[in-house]
Design a protein around this motif. Structure first.
Motif, PDB file in Angstrom:
ATOM      1  N   ALA A 108       0.836  -1.210   0.000  1.00 52.69           N
ATOM      2  CA  ALA A 108       0.000   0.000   0.000  1.00 52.69           C
ATOM      3  C   ALA A 108       0.868   1.257   0.000  1.00 52.69           C
ATOM      4  O   ALA A 108       0.566   2.230  -0.696  1.00 52.69           O
ATOM      5  CB  ALA A 108      -0.941  -0.008   1.205  1.00 52.69           C
ATOM      6  N   ALA A 111       2.235   2.026  -3.389  1.00 51.36           N
ATOM      7  CA  ALA A 111       1.278   2.569  -4.344  1.00 51.36           C
ATOM      8  C   ALA A 111       1.155   4.091  -4.229  1.00 51.36           C
ATOM      9  O   ALA A 111       0.571   4.736  -5.096  1.00 51.36           O
ATOM     10  CB  ALA A 111      -0.091   1.921  -4.125  1.00 51.36           C
ATOM     11  N   LEU A 112       1.706   4.686  -3.175  1.00 47.48           N
ATOM     12  CA  LEU A 112       1.653   6.141  -2.999  1.00 47.48           C
ATOM     13  C   LEU A 112       2.686   6.815  -3.889  1.00 47.48           C
ATOM     14  O   LEU A 112       3.694   6.219  -4.263  1.00 47.48           O
ATOM     15  CB  LEU A 112       1.930   6.510  -1.536  1.00 47.48           C
ATOM     16  CG  LEU A 112       0.978   5.958  -0.477  1.00 47.48           C
ATOM     17  CD1 LEU A 112       1.461   6.372   0.915  1.00 47.48           C
ATOM     18  CD2 LEU A 112      -0.437   6.442  -0.725  1.00 47.48           C
ATOM     19  N   SER A 113       2.439   8.075  -4.173  1.00 45.34           N
ATOM     20  CA  SER A 113       3.437   8.850  -4.923  1.00 45.34           C
ATOM     21  C   SER A 113       4.622   9.103  -3.981  1.00 45.34           C
ATOM     22  O   SER A 113       4.471   9.039  -2.756  1.00 45.34           O
ATOM     23  CB  SER A 113       2.831  10.172  -5.397  1.00 45.34           C
ATOM     24  OG  SER A 113       2.644  11.035  -4.292  1.00 45.34           O
ATOM     25  N   GLN A 116       3.777  11.783  -1.391  1.00 44.00           N
ATOM     26  CA  GLN A 116       2.843  11.301  -0.379  1.00 44.00           C
ATOM     27  C   GLN A 116       3.544  10.364   0.618  1.00 44.00           C
ATOM     28  O   GLN A 116       3.353  10.466   1.822  1.00 44.00           O
ATOM     29  CB  GLN A 116       1.670  10.575  -1.026  1.00 44.00           C
ATOM     30  CG  GLN A 116       0.743  11.478  -1.801  1.00 44.00           C
ATOM     31  CD  GLN A 116      -0.298  10.697  -2.582  1.00 44.00           C
ATOM     32  OE1 GLN A 116      -0.157   9.495  -2.811  1.00 44.00           O
ATOM     33  NE2 GLN A 116      -1.359  11.397  -3.004  1.00 44.00           N
ATOM     34  N   ASP A 150      -4.485  12.847   1.037  1.00 38.57           N
ATOM     35  CA  ASP A 150      -4.622  11.932  -0.103  1.00 38.57           C
ATOM     36  C   ASP A 150      -3.991  10.558   0.219  1.00 38.57           C
ATOM     37  O   ASP A 150      -4.554   9.511  -0.116  1.00 38.57           O
ATOM     38  CB  ASP A 150      -3.965  12.523  -1.348  1.00 38.57           C
ATOM     39  CG  ASP A 150      -4.701  13.737  -1.890  1.00 38.57           C
ATOM     40  OD1 ASP A 150      -5.866  13.964  -1.481  1.00 38.57           O
ATOM     41  OD2 ASP A 150      -4.104  14.473  -2.717  1.00 38.57           O
ATOM     42  N   ALA A 151      -2.814  10.582   0.880  1.00 33.74           N
ATOM     43  CA  ALA A 151      -2.123   9.336   1.193  1.00 33.74           C
ATOM     44  C   ALA A 151      -2.937   8.496   2.175  1.00 33.74           C
ATOM     45  O   ALA A 151      -3.092   7.279   1.986  1.00 33.74           O
ATOM     46  CB  ALA A 151      -0.742   9.640   1.776  1.00 33.74           C
ATOM     47  N   ARG A 154      -5.857   6.890   0.378  1.00 31.09           N
ATOM     48  CA  ARG A 154      -5.443   5.747  -0.451  1.00 31.09           C
ATOM     49  C   ARG A 154      -5.058   4.548   0.418  1.00 31.09           C
ATOM     50  O   ARG A 154      -5.408   3.402   0.091  1.00 31.09           O
ATOM     51  CB  ARG A 154      -4.282   6.142  -1.351  1.00 31.09           C
ATOM     52  CG  ARG A 154      -4.701   7.110  -2.451  1.00 31.09           C
ATOM     53  CD  ARG A 154      -3.558   7.549  -3.301  1.00 31.09           C
ATOM     54  NE  ARG A 154      -3.152   6.475  -4.208  1.00 31.09           N
ATOM     55  CZ  ARG A 154      -2.158   6.575  -5.068  1.00 31.09           C
ATOM     56  NH1 ARG A 154      -1.451   7.696  -5.148  1.00 31.09           N
ATOM     57  NH2 ARG A 154      -1.847   5.588  -5.868  1.00 31.09           N
ATOM     58  N   VAL A 157      -8.244   2.925   1.836  1.00 31.84           N
ATOM     59  CA  VAL A 157      -8.954   2.096   0.851  1.00 31.84           C
ATOM     60  C   VAL A 157      -8.207   0.789   0.629  1.00 31.84           C
ATOM     61  O   VAL A 157      -8.801  -0.295   0.630  1.00 31.84           O
ATOM     62  CB  VAL A 157      -9.130   2.869  -0.477  1.00 31.84           C
ATOM     63  CG1 VAL A 157      -9.611   1.951  -1.583  1.00 31.84           C
ATOM     64  CG2 VAL A 157     -10.079   4.035  -0.291  1.00 31.84           C
ATOM     65  N   ALA A 158      -6.884   0.876   0.451  1.00 36.28           N
ATOM     66  CA  ALA A 158      -6.088  -0.326   0.178  1.00 36.28           C
ATOM     67  C   ALA A 158      -6.135  -1.294   1.364  1.00 36.28           C
ATOM     68  O   ALA A 158      -6.329  -2.502   1.186  1.00 36.28           O
ATOM     69  CB  ALA A 158      -4.643   0.059  -0.128  1.00 36.28           C
TER      70      ALA A 158
END
Length: 172
Positions: A108, A111-113, A116, A150-151, A154, A157-158
């Motif tokens: 997870a 998957a972050l930028s 982030q 945002d992080a 995400r 959700v993950a």
């Protein structure tokens, strides 16, 4: 009784060092050699003969040392052979769930930028306030707050998908 004590004293005084060396050559360890000599002397002199000469006693002690060493060697070899069969492997707690959770968390985070991820690590791992994270990254506080928001969304959700899949798989 005094005769065997005199024989023991004479043997140890005149041939004790040679018996120690013989024991060392058998065992390869000075402490074990000393134990071997002492045990052989005890075994030999618990039932002494009256007509022994010094050479006969030493030969008998050496033979007793050899027999005792071979007996101990056989016992140790048998013990090493049987221990894996006798000993049960210790059962510890099952950490496979924690390992799976760790991998899922790393996936997870992956998957972050990069921005982030840096914000999340600085804020929650290094426990820095938002102002310090912004200063360290050279960004404005509002930008750091947005990346964190945002992080976390995400990640939520993950990890929620992972937990939901785990709970569904766990209940029959």
């Amino acid at each position: 009784m005094a005769e065997w004590a005199d024989q023991l004293t004479e043997l140890v005084a005149s041939r004790g060092a040679e018996l120690q060396r013989y024991g060392f050559l058998l065992t390869g360890d000075r402490a074990e050699a000393a134990d071997l000599v002492q045990e052989a002397l005890v075994r030999v002199f618990t039932r002494p003969r009256r007509a022994w000469r010094l050479g006969e006693i030493e030969g008998y002690v050496r033979r007793t040392m050899l027999n005792r060493y071979l007996d101990l060697y056989r016992r140790r070899a048998r013990y090493r052979e049987l221990v894996p069969r006798l000993a049960e492997s210790p059962v510890g707690p099952d950490d496979s769930d924690r390992l799976a959770d760790r991998h899922q968390l790393l996936d997870a985070l992956g998957a972050l930028s990069p921005s982030q991820r840096a914000c999340v690590v600085l804020r929650y791992y290094e426990d820095l306030p938002v102002a310090a994270v912004a200063e360290r990254l050279g960004r404005r506080e509002g930008t750091v707050k947005r990346h964190l928001s945002d992080a976390l969304a995400r990640l939520g959700v993950a990890l929620a998908d992972v937990r939901a899949g785990t709970e569904e798989g766990a209940t029959p």
